[in-house]
Design an enzyme around this catalytic site. Structure first.
Site, PDB file in Angstrom:
ATOM      1  N   ARG A  62       0.817  -1.226   0.000  1.00 40.87           N
ATOM      2  CA  ARG A  62       0.000   0.000   0.000  1.00 40.87           C
ATOM      3  C   ARG A  62       0.849   1.274   0.000  1.00 40.87           C
ATOM      4  NH1 ARG A  62      -2.991  -4.080   2.042  1.00 40.87           N
ATOM      5  NH2 ARG A  62      -0.927  -4.688   2.700  1.00 40.87           N
ATOM      6  N   THR A  63       1.790   1.369   0.924  1.00 40.73           N
ATOM      7  CA  THR A  63       2.530   2.617   1.100  1.00 40.73           C
ATOM      8  C   THR A  63       3.398   2.905  -0.125  1.00 40.73           C
ATOM      9  OG1 THR A  63       2.586   2.052   3.441  1.00 40.73           O
ATOM     10  CG2 THR A  63       3.967   3.893   2.738  1.00 40.73           C
ATOM     11  N   LYS A  90      24.951  -6.118  -1.003  1.00 44.65           N
ATOM     12  CA  LYS A  90      26.420  -6.291  -0.946  1.00 44.65           C
ATOM     13  C   LYS A  90      26.985  -5.645   0.306  1.00 44.65           C
ATOM     14  CE  LYS A  90      26.537  -5.685  -5.967  1.00 44.65           C
ATOM     15  NZ  LYS A  90      26.856  -4.668  -6.973  1.00 44.65           N
ATOM     16  N   ARG A 112      11.231   3.740   3.915  1.00 39.80           N
ATOM     17  CA  ARG A 112      10.723   2.758   4.882  1.00 39.80           C
ATOM     18  C   ARG A 112      11.909   1.903   5.298  1.00 39.80           C
ATOM     19  NH1 ARG A 112       5.534  -1.102   4.784  1.00 39.80           N
ATOM     20  NH2 ARG A 112       4.652   0.904   5.342  1.00 39.80           N
ATOM     21  N   HIS A 140       4.616   5.828  11.683  1.00 34.41           N
ATOM     22  CA  HIS A 140       4.161   5.671  10.288  1.00 34.41           C
ATOM     23  C   HIS A 140       3.198   6.840  10.052  1.00 34.41           C
ATOM     24  CE1 HIS A 140       3.035   4.049   6.534  1.00 34.41           C
ATOM     25  NE2 HIS A 140       2.657   2.829   6.866  1.00 34.41           N
TER      26      HIS A 140
HETATM   27  N1   CP Z   1      -0.326  -0.045   5.937  1.00 35.20           N
HETATM   28  C1   CP Z   1       0.863  -0.306   5.359  1.00 35.20           C
HETATM   29  O1   CP Z   1       1.879   0.301   5.686  1.00 35.20           O
HETATM   30  O2   CP Z   1       0.809  -1.286   4.411  1.00 35.20           O
HETATM   31  P1   CP Z   1       2.061  -1.746   3.529  1.00 35.20           P
HETATM   32  O3   CP Z   1       3.041  -2.430   4.468  1.00 35.20           O
HETATM   33  O4   CP Z   1       1.489  -2.694   2.499  1.00 35.20           O
HETATM   34  O5   CP Z   1       2.672  -0.536   2.932  1.00 35.20           O
END
Ligand code: CP
Length: 315
Positions: A62-63, A90, A112, A140
């Site tokens: 999603r993100t 590496k 992320r 988040h």
């Molecule tokens: N909600 C969320 O962060 O989903 P993803 O890990 O799929 O990005």
């Protein structure tokens, strides 16, 4: 409407850095961005000539995809990098990776990473704007913003709502960002999970803590379920999946304790039959797919505002 027109920082590292007026500004801007997604040509030139790097060291559906779509809808040039297939395999460090990408002069880096604080590290060493797309168990922020946007769409406000957040509290950056945002905007938050999955000091976030899902659901306007994060569990936190579902899974019977117009949320990905029953996840109170759709508009708003856009529509 928000009484500020720009964000104070050029980074979005966490909800902890945002004032309520800035949260309102992002949510207001996302309303306009959502309208762009309804047009025949879903594109505006706001970030034309700007480059955004999406740096994902952890799995994401999603993100990652909604940031990518948001960037494209704003006409930015985008580059994506995941761990596999990159020189991280590496042994290249996070900082060396970021500096290598910076040598190509991007304007923003979306990151992320499994380590809490990774986005803060990049903000210290990079010239680009840094957007935290989830760092370890810390924050988040864009998830909490899209959750707030989705709640506001359905309820008209955040102030005065009772929000139950239930599940694996210990490993959840979504809980932390949502607790900070919702309490800052005047909602009351009750967090519920098994005793082994409640982090120390959770009450310092201004939330009520319980181990009773019935108590959490009672009278709730919003029931937000959290994923059991098996990949972050390196100890014996749960006796069994079956026992977890019987004690903490959201079923129609438990949901009936919430207000009749309560909405059901989940950041995804879901473990059906673990933290949520399938009929609830797919039921008419569920807004889980609205959350996904709203993620694009909210991330467009964040990118636009961090690029220097203001509430008058000038980037
Ligand atoms: N909600 C969320 O962060 O989903 P993803 O890990 O799929 O990005």
């Amino acid at each position: 409407m928000s009484d500020v027109t720009t964000l104070r920082s050029r980074h979005l590292l966490g909800i902890e850095d945002l004032e309520p007026a800035e949260i309102s500004l992002i949510l207001d801007t996302a309303v306009a961005m959502k309208e762009v997604g309804t047009r025949a040509i879903k594109k505006v030139p706001a970030l034309r000539g700007r480059t955004v790097v999406n740096l994902f060291f952890e799995a994401s559906t999603r993100t990652r995809l909604s940031f990518e779509l948001a960037e494209k809808r704003l006409s930015a040039d985008t580059m994506g990098m995941t761990t596999s297939g990159s020189s991280v395999t590496k042994g290249e460090t996070l900082i060396d990776t970021a500096k290598t990408l910076e040598a190509m002069s991007p304007d923003m880096i979306v990151i992320r990473h499994a380590s809490s604080g990774a986005a803060h590290v990049l903000a210290r060493v990079c010239r680009s704007s840094i957007i935290n797309a989830g760092d370890g168990t810390h924050e988040h922020p864009t998830q909490a913003l899209l959750d707030a946007f989705t709640i506001t769409e359905r309820k008209g406000t955040l102030a005065g709502l009772r929000v139950a957040i239930i599940g694996d509290l210990l490993h959840s950056r979504v809980l932390r960002s949502n607790a900070l945002l919702l309490t800052r905007m005047g909602a009351s938050v009750i967090a519920c999970g098994p005793p082994t999955l409640i982090p120390l000091g959770l009450d310092r976030l201004g939330v009520t803590v319980t181990t009773s899902i019935d108590e959490a659901c009672d009278g709730a306007d919003v029931v937000m379920m959290l994923r059991v994060q098996h990949e972050r569990m390196h100890g014996l936190f749960l006796p069994s999946v079956r026992e977890y579902f019987s004690l903490f899974g959201l079923t129609t019977e438990r949901l009936a304790r919430a207000k009749s117009d309560a909405i059901v949320m989940h950041p995804g990905p879901m473990n059906r039959g673990v933290e949520i029953a399938s009929d609830v996840a797919d039921g008419n109170q569920s807004v889980i797919l609205d959350q996904v759709a709203n993620g694009v508009a909210v991330r467009m708003a964040v990118l636009y505002l961090l690029a220097g856009g203001d509430a008058q529509g000038e980037a």
